[in-house]
Every structure is written in structure tokens, then in C-alpha cells.
Write a protein that holds these residues in place. Structure first.
Motif, PDB file in Angstrom:
ATOM      1  N   ILE A 132       2.033   2.995 -12.058  1.00 34.87           N
ATOM      2  CA  ILE A 132       2.402   2.573 -10.709  1.00 34.87           C
ATOM      3  C   ILE A 132       1.202   1.953 -10.013  1.00 34.87           C
ATOM      4  O   ILE A 132       0.144   2.576  -9.863  1.00 34.87           O
ATOM      5  CB  ILE A 132       2.984   3.734  -9.874  1.00 34.87           C
ATOM      6  N   GLU A 145      -0.011   1.200  -6.712  1.00 37.60           N
ATOM      7  CA  GLU A 145       0.459   1.779  -5.457  1.00 37.60           C
ATOM      8  C   GLU A 145      -0.479   1.509  -4.281  1.00 37.60           C
ATOM      9  O   GLU A 145      -1.617   1.104  -4.451  1.00 37.60           O
ATOM     10  CB  GLU A 145       0.683   3.278  -5.607  1.00 37.60           C
ATOM     11  N   SER A 147       4.287  -0.285  -5.650  1.00 39.92           N
ATOM     12  CA  SER A 147       4.592   0.327  -4.365  1.00 39.92           C
ATOM     13  C   SER A 147       3.661  -0.245  -3.302  1.00 39.92           C
ATOM     14  O   SER A 147       2.438  -0.193  -3.435  1.00 39.92           O
ATOM     15  CB  SER A 147       4.425   1.848  -4.452  1.00 39.92           C
ATOM     16  N   GLY A 204       8.844  -0.836  -4.222  1.00 39.74           N
ATOM     17  CA  GLY A 204       9.131   0.029  -3.083  1.00 39.74           C
ATOM     18  C   GLY A 204       7.926   0.183  -2.188  1.00 39.74           C
ATOM     19  O   GLY A 204       7.029  -0.673  -2.171  1.00 39.74           O
ATOM     20  N   ASN A 257       4.975   2.995  -0.179  1.00 42.54           N
ATOM     21  CA  ASN A 257       4.338   4.306  -0.035  1.00 42.54           C
ATOM     22  C   ASN A 257       3.213   4.194   0.985  1.00 42.54           C
ATOM     23  O   ASN A 257       2.802   3.102   1.371  1.00 42.54           O
ATOM     24  CB  ASN A 257       3.785   4.812  -1.377  1.00 42.54           C
ATOM     25  N   CYS A 298      10.437   5.036  -3.003  1.00 40.50           N
ATOM     26  CA  CYS A 298       9.803   5.278  -1.700  1.00 40.50           C
ATOM     27  C   CYS A 298       9.063   6.604  -1.730  1.00 40.50           C
ATOM     28  O   CYS A 298       9.620   7.626  -2.133  1.00 40.50           O
ATOM     29  CB  CYS A 298      10.854   5.289  -0.592  1.00 40.50           C
TER      30      CYS A 298
END
Length: 333
Positions: free
Chosen positions: A164, A166, A197, A228, A230, A255
Motif C-alpha cells: 500500500i 499510503e 491511499s 482510497g 487515509n 478508507c
């Protein structure tokens, strides 16, 4: 290892397609709560990734606390295992080592729980934003891309089931991380899910000014598996962005919000959203926007995740009928 990774990755893709998968919550605050010493940090105070080498017991205890709360997936303690963050501590040569060690710790704990009850737990390899913005000329693109490739190589070698990218604040940094990760996956011959993310400020845009449509248009063609949000805000501030993604994204959604917007107190930042508040919000996201992966970020605890697990355990993501918009994007729009 390669065959097992492929099987776990396939099982994860199947789970994300059929139910709601729950990831864990905050890592840094959980580590700091155990008062690691300056010696534990090898005199590099605040470099949490060093604890993978010096105090794997502390790192493992955080993973264990979240798995005890019922989550399906734990993130590696590798948020800062990239070129710019480790360069500030003058240990950029340790990217692969600390990434692999972090993934191996999480893998061992996840496998321990799987062996106990037969339910698969997954390891999500964390690739954070670093400390420099390439769009603003802080660092050359190739430097961070190659650093992210090393980050991903270590995570794959340590047994991560997915990666991920992020807390992304800069689309050029995000692209560097995605393409660096893709190079590592190609080199390893293992096809793991690759997630992105994004972090949006209370202003409604990313740190460098990109809006959600620009981000989706720029990143979806890179072949990522999920997109998504974060960090940066609590769930309330993420609603409009998730609504946009639900309407237009071709790929599944995730999320992992903070426990609300932080409130500064004399004792530092306080996150006001409790476990039930987080569970309420993310349950709504699943039923309204069809999220497949939920979890928590800053300020969230095992208690937050326990409430979230109980709330979404039997849910299926709402059916979406996205209407992708043909388009081109600048950095901003």
C-alpha cells in the motif's frame, strides 16, 4: 515463499471481491507508548523502522494487539522505510533491510494467528510518503522511485501479501512509489495487489493542491488494484471524496481515517472520535459507497478496530455501478 505468497494474494483478492476486509490502526503511537529507549533507536530518535531490527518484540506486540481485536490484516512498520525519510537519519542504505525485517515480523505474527484458528491473516506492506515533495523540486524523481523499489523489494522478500502506497500527498511522489513497487514485483515474479491511499487536507485537496478527480485520472491507468483515503482527517471530512470515487472509480475502494481531526492540548494532539464513532462512519461508507477495505490511521487503537470488526464483519460492500469519466488531468484538476 513465492508459491505461498501467490496463494495468499489470490485469497486476499477473493476476499476483497466478496466481503469487507479490516486492516489495523495506528502504529507509531502504539510503539511510542512502550517507551523505547534512545539505545533501542540506535541513537536515531523517532526512527520507528529501526525498532524492526532492535526491538522486534515491541513491533510484534502491536501487530498482536490488533489481531487480538479481530482484524484480518496488519500493516508493516515500514512507513518511513524510503529514500527521503531514512536519508534524514543518514541510513538510506538500510531501506531493504528494515523493509524486509518489518515484513518478516508481521508475517510471523499473522501466521501465528492463522495457525491457531485456521483463518487467514494478511500482511500489508506500508510504503509512506517520505519527507520530500518531488513536484516542488525537493528531490529528484528517480531517487525516490528507486528508493521505493528497494522498499518494495524488502517487503516482498519479508513475506508481504500486498503493498500500500499510503498517505500520498503529491501525485508525482505517488507515481514514483507505484512504479517503483511495480518494478520490484516484476523482478520478484510475484503478482501482489498494489493499493494507493491518498491524504486530503481539510481544504479538500492534497498537500500540493490536487483534487480527487485529478488523482483518480492520473493513478487509475497505472494498473493499481485499489484506491482510497487515509490520514489527515477523520471520516466526516472524507465523505465527499469517497462519494466521487464510488461514482467514478473502476477499481475497489478503501478508507482508513484518523480518529477525527486532532485537537491540540497541553499534552499534545488528542483525537476525539471514539470506537463507536469510527465504526458508525465506516459502516456507512461500506453500505453507501461499497468500500472493500477499512481500517484506521492516527489516533485509532485496538479498541477502535474491535468495534469496527464487530460492525462490518457480516457486511458485503454495497454494489456500485461506476460511471468512469473520460478525461485528462493536470497536477491540480
Amino acid at each position: 515463499m513465492g508459491t505461498q505468497q501467490r496463494r495468499r494474494a489470490d485469497a486476499l483478492r477473493e476476499a476483497l471481491a466478496t466481503r469487507v476486509v479490516v486492516a489495523d490502526g495506528a502504529m507509531g503511537t502504539m510503539l511510542q507508548a512502550q517507551d523505547p529507549t534512545l539505545e533501542d533507536f540506535q541513537q536515531l530518535e523517532g526512527c520507528n523502522e529501526v525498532l524492526n531490527a532492535t526491538r522486534p518484540d515491541i513491533v510484534a506486540s502491536v501487530h498482536r494487539a490488533y489481531l487480538d481485536a479481530g482484524v484480518d490484516m496488519v500493516e508493516t512498520n515500514t512507513f518511513g522505510a524510503n529514500a527521503t525519510a531514512l536519508a534524514e537519519y543518514e541510513i538510506a542504505d538500510r531501506i531493504v533491510e528494515l523493509s524486509e525485517t518489518g515484513a518478516r515480523i508481521a508475517r510471523e505474527v499473522a501466521d501465528e494467528f492463522t495457525a491457531a484458528d485456521g483463518r487467514q491473516r494478511w500482511v500489508l506492506g506500508s510504503m509512506g510518503p517520505g519527507t520530500k515533495l518531488p513536484t516542488l523540486g525537493h528531490v529528484p524523481y528517480r531517487v525516490i522511485r528507486d528508493g521505493y523499489q528497494q522498499n518494495a523489494e524488502g517487503l516482498v522478500a519479508g513475506g508481504a501479501d500486498a503493498l500500500i502506497v499510503e498517505t500520498s500527498q503529491d501525485l508525482l511522489q505517488t507515481k514514483a512509489a507505484v512504479l517503483g513497487a511495480r518494478r520490484a514485483l516484476d523482478a520478484s515474479g510475484v503478482d501482489l495487489p498494489l493499493l494507493v491511499s491518498l491524504a486530503f487536507e481539510t481544504t479538500g485537496v492534497m498537500l500540493v493542491g490536487s483534487e480527487i478527480g485529478a488523482a483518480l485520472t492520473a493513478l487509475e491507468p497505472l494498473g493499481i488494484d485499489m484506491i482510497g483515503l487515509n490520514c489527515s482527517t477523520g471520516p466526516a471530512e472524507m465523505t465527499e471524496h469517497l462519494r466521487y470515487l464510488a461514482r467514478h472509480a473502476r477499481i475497489p475502494l478503501l478508507c482508513m481515517p484518523n480518529a477525527g481531526l486532532p485537537v491540540l492540548t497541553s499534552e499534545g494532539a488528542h483525537f476525539p472520535l471514539g470506537p463507536e464513532g469510527l465504526a458508525d462512519a465506516e459502516q456507512q461508507f461500506v453500505t453507501e459507497y461499497g468500500l472493500s477495505l477499512v481500517g484506521g490511521c492516527c489516533g485509532t487503537t485496538p479498541e477502535h478496530l474491535r468495534s469496527l470488526v464487530e460492525r462490518v464483519r457480516d457486511l458485503r460492500p454495497a454494489e456500485r455501478e461506476p460511471q468512469p469519466e473520460p478525461g485528462a488531468a493536470s497536477l491540480y484538476a
